[in-house]
Design a protein around this motif. Structure first.
Motif, mmCIF file in Angstrom:
data_model
loop_
_atom_site.group_PDB
_atom_site.id
_atom_site.type_symbol
_atom_site.label_atom_id
_atom_site.label_comp_id
_atom_site.label_asym_id
_atom_site.label_seq_id
_atom_site.Cartn_x
_atom_site.Cartn_y
_atom_site.Cartn_z
ATOM 1 N N CYS A 1 -0.799 -2.674 -5.656
ATOM 2 C CA CYS A 1 -1.692 -3.453 -4.799
ATOM 3 C C CYS A 1 -2.399 -2.481 -3.869
ATOM 4 C CB CYS A 1 -0.887 -4.463 -3.978
ATOM 5 S SG CYS A 1 -0.352 -5.849 -4.965
ATOM 6 N N PHE A 2 -3.715 -2.541 -3.832
ATOM 7 C CA PHE A 2 -4.455 -1.587 -2.996
ATOM 8 C C PHE A 2 -5.901 -2.010 -2.839
ATOM 9 C CE2 PHE A 2 -7.081 2.264 -2.457
ATOM 10 C CZ PHE A 2 -6.503 2.771 -1.316
ATOM 11 N N ALA A 3 -6.422 -1.857 -1.625
ATOM 12 C CA ALA A 3 -7.869 -1.972 -1.390
ATOM 13 C C ALA A 3 -8.178 -1.165 -0.127
ATOM 14 C CB ALA A 3 -8.284 -3.420 -1.218
ATOM 15 N N CYS A 4 -9.145 -0.263 -0.227
ATOM 16 C CA CYS A 4 -9.533 0.574 0.913
ATOM 17 C C CYS A 4 -10.883 0.074 1.418
ATOM 18 C CB CYS A 4 -9.644 2.022 0.442
ATOM 19 S SG CYS A 4 -10.235 3.128 1.719
ATOM 20 N N HIS A 5 -10.970 -0.242 2.717
ATOM 21 C CA HIS A 5 -12.260 -0.703 3.258
ATOM 22 C C HIS A 5 -12.345 -0.411 4.746
ATOM 23 C CE1 HIS A 5 -10.267 -4.323 4.853
ATOM 24 N NE2 HIS A 5 -9.570 -4.282 3.736
ATOM 25 N N GLN A 6 -13.553 -0.535 5.235
ATOM 26 C CA GLN A 6 -13.864 -0.112 6.605
ATOM 27 C C GLN A 6 -13.097 -0.887 7.670
ATOM 28 O OE1 GLN A 6 -18.079 0.296 6.819
ATOM 29 N NE2 GLN A 6 -18.051 1.405 8.746
ATOM 30 N N GLY B 1 -4.158 0.241 3.085
ATOM 31 C CA GLY B 1 -4.737 -0.362 1.884
ATOM 32 C C GLY B 1 -3.668 -0.822 0.911
ATOM 33 N N LEU B 2 -2.488 -0.229 1.000
ATOM 34 C CA LEU B 2 -1.393 -0.607 0.105
ATOM 35 C C LEU B 2 -0.800 -1.970 0.459
ATOM 36 C CD1 LEU B 2 0.296 2.910 -0.102
ATOM 37 C CD2 LEU B 2 -0.738 1.680 -2.018
ATOM 38 N N LYS B 3 -1.226 -2.513 1.616
ATOM 39 C CA LYS B 3 -0.741 -3.854 1.989
ATOM 40 C C LYS B 3 -1.708 -4.943 1.546
ATOM 41 C CE LYS B 3 1.413 -2.307 6.298
ATOM 42 N NZ LYS B 3 1.259 -2.257 7.740
ATOM 43 N N GLU B 4 -2.848 -4.541 0.989
ATOM 44 C CA GLU B 4 -3.861 -5.516 0.579
ATOM 45 C C GLU B 4 -3.416 -6.212 -0.720
ATOM 46 O OE1 GLU B 4 -7.350 -5.755 2.300
ATOM 47 O OE2 GLU B 4 -5.759 -5.300 3.714
ATOM 48 N N ALA B 5 -4.021 -7.372 -0.970
ATOM 49 C CA ALA B 5 -3.546 -8.207 -2.088
ATOM 50 C C ALA B 5 -4.108 -7.789 -3.447
ATOM 51 C CB ALA B 5 -3.910 -9.664 -1.818
ATOM 52 N N GLN B 6 -5.221 -7.043 -3.465
ATOM 53 C CA GLN B 6 -5.865 -6.726 -4.754
ATOM 54 C C GLN B 6 -4.929 -5.912 -5.649
ATOM 55 O OE1 GLN B 6 -9.744 -5.031 -4.340
ATOM 56 N NE2 GLN B 6 -10.160 -5.193 -6.517
ATOM 57 N N SER B 7 -4.707 -6.410 -6.843
ATOM 58 C CA SER B 7 -3.744 -5.759 -7.746
ATOM 59 C C SER B 7 -4.470 -5.050 -8.896
ATOM 60 C CB SER B 7 -2.796 -6.828 -8.292
ATOM 61 O OG SER B 7 -1.931 -6.248 -9.227
ATOM 62 N N TRP B 8 -3.976 -3.875 -9.240
ATOM 63 C CA TRP B 8 -4.566 -3.073 -10.325
ATOM 64 C C TRP B 8 -3.447 -2.604 -11.244
ATOM 65 C CZ3 TRP B 8 -9.814 -1.744 -9.378
ATOM 66 C CH2 TRP B 8 -10.250 -1.878 -8.046
ATOM 67 N N THR B 9 -3.742 -2.555 -12.545
ATOM 68 C CA THR B 9 -2.837 -1.780 -13.396
ATOM 69 C C THR B 9 -3.207 -0.315 -13.169
ATOM 70 O OG1 THR B 9 -4.353 -1.733 -15.258
ATOM 71 C CG2 THR B 9 -2.773 -3.575 -15.187
ATOM 72 N N LEU B 10 -2.322 0.574 -13.571
ATOM 73 C CA LEU B 10 -2.594 2.006 -13.401
ATOM 74 C C LEU B 10 -3.913 2.387 -14.089
ATOM 75 C CD1 LEU B 10 -1.640 4.765 -12.429
ATOM 76 C CD2 LEU B 10 -0.266 4.947 -14.503
ATOM 77 N N LYS B 11 -4.112 1.850 -15.290
ATOM 78 C CA LYS B 11 -5.329 2.153 -16.056
ATOM 79 C C LYS B 11 -6.568 1.669 -15.301
ATOM 80 C CE LYS B 11 -7.021 1.746 -20.725
ATOM 81 N NZ LYS B 11 -7.061 0.921 -21.893
ATOM 82 N N GLU B 12 -6.496 0.447 -14.781
ATOM 83 C CA GLU B 12 -7.638 -0.094 -14.030
ATOM 84 C C GLU B 12 -7.920 0.755 -12.794
ATOM 85 O OE1 GLU B 12 -7.044 -4.885 -14.922
ATOM 86 O OE2 GLU B 12 -6.099 -3.973 -13.190
ATOM 87 N N TRP B 13 -6.849 1.183 -12.150
ATOM 88 C CA TRP B 13 -6.979 1.994 -10.936
ATOM 89 C C TRP B 13 -7.699 3.308 -11.243
ATOM 90 C CZ3 TRP B 13 -6.549 2.921 -5.881
ATOM 91 C CH2 TRP B 13 -6.406 4.250 -5.495
#
Ligand code: SF4
Ligand code: SF4
Length: 238
Positions: A17-22, A130-142
């Motif tokens: 789970c990760f999302a980086c934003h301002q 950003g690791l507390k954000e809800a957006q989920s990625w597989t490793l490949k997607e990341w």
């Protein structure tokens, strides 16, 4: 699902789970007081984004040297000596975000040296919010979202120039280290390759030359090929 904490390893179908934003309180904190070592392809992308040549970029934005003992070239991104901020960070984020170096793309992940093909978390959710954000990625997607593919391809080519018998961390002659440095400073290599005598001696065809003059990636690949050939000839003599 892999929980977000330090030293967790991701591989195969794992997700993060990760999302980086301002809006995050940590925004751009990871662009301060960090050791970032650049690859030749990082330098190519960064100096092109900044609209300058490799020699100018290397002298303005990096500290470069041959490593003590091994003499392998090391190119480190400079931080501002007073604020310790990366020279490329702004309040809005990275000035060259689309061309940021590999290490910045990967953060908060890094290659796991213990298992090829896997990655490890190098910061926890206490530092990298950003690791507390809800957006989920597989490793490949990341990896795909971070534009990693051309960096991995170029890095594999770079690693392949090392002579057979040279082990990572091994010692090489300083002259060979300087030769490898040409992959970072393509301005110098470009001047060399513009000389018809050089092209004749190293069997560089006109189509190869013309392509390299109009395509930075092709110029880097040509430099890798030249360095590899020279290392193969010289390594045994050094
Ligand atoms: S610490 Fe993590 S979430 Fe915060 S700005 Fe850096 S990468 Fe983004
Ligand atoms: S290059 Fe960009 S992403 Fe990397 S540390 Fe500097 S400002 Fe941050």
């Amino acid at each position: 699902m892999v929980e977000s904490k330090e030293e967790l390893v991701l591989e195969g179908g794992d997700s993060i789970c990760f999302a980086c934003h301002q809006g995050l309180p940590c925004f751009t904190r990871c662009c301060r007081d960090v050791n970032i070592y650049l690859t030749p392809y990082d330098v190519l992308r960064m100096r092109r984004a900044l609209g300058m040549g490799s020699s100018e970029f290397l002298s303005r934005y990096t500290r470069s040297f041959l490593a003590k003992v091994t003499h392998v070239p090391v190119v480190q991104l400079l931080m501002d000596p007073e604020t310790l901020n990366c020279l490329l960070v702004t309040d809005e984020g990275c000035r060259i975000y689309d061309d940021r170096p590999w290490a910045c793309r990967m953060y908060p992940l890094d290659i796991n040296p213990r298992k090829p093909g896997s990655y490890r978390l190098i910061a926890g959710a206490d530092k990298c919010f950003g690791l507390k954000e809800a957006q989920s990625w597989t490793l490949k997607e990341w990896l795909s979202s971070q534009g990693i593919e051309p960096y991995e391809r170029m890095e594999a080519l770079y690693q392949s120039i090392m002579p057979a018998g040279f082990k990572p961390g091994g010692i090489m002659d300083a002259g060979l280290g300087k030769l490898i440095f040409l992959a970072y400073d393509l301005d110098i290599f470009m001047e060399m390759v513009k000389d018809p005598k050089f092209r004749k001696l190293h069997e560089i065809s006109e189509p190869e030359f013309n392509e390299a003059m109009s395509n930075d990636e092709k110029l880097l690949e040509l430099a890798f090929g030249y360095i590899k050939g020279q290392l193969e000839e010289l390594y045994g003599l050094a």
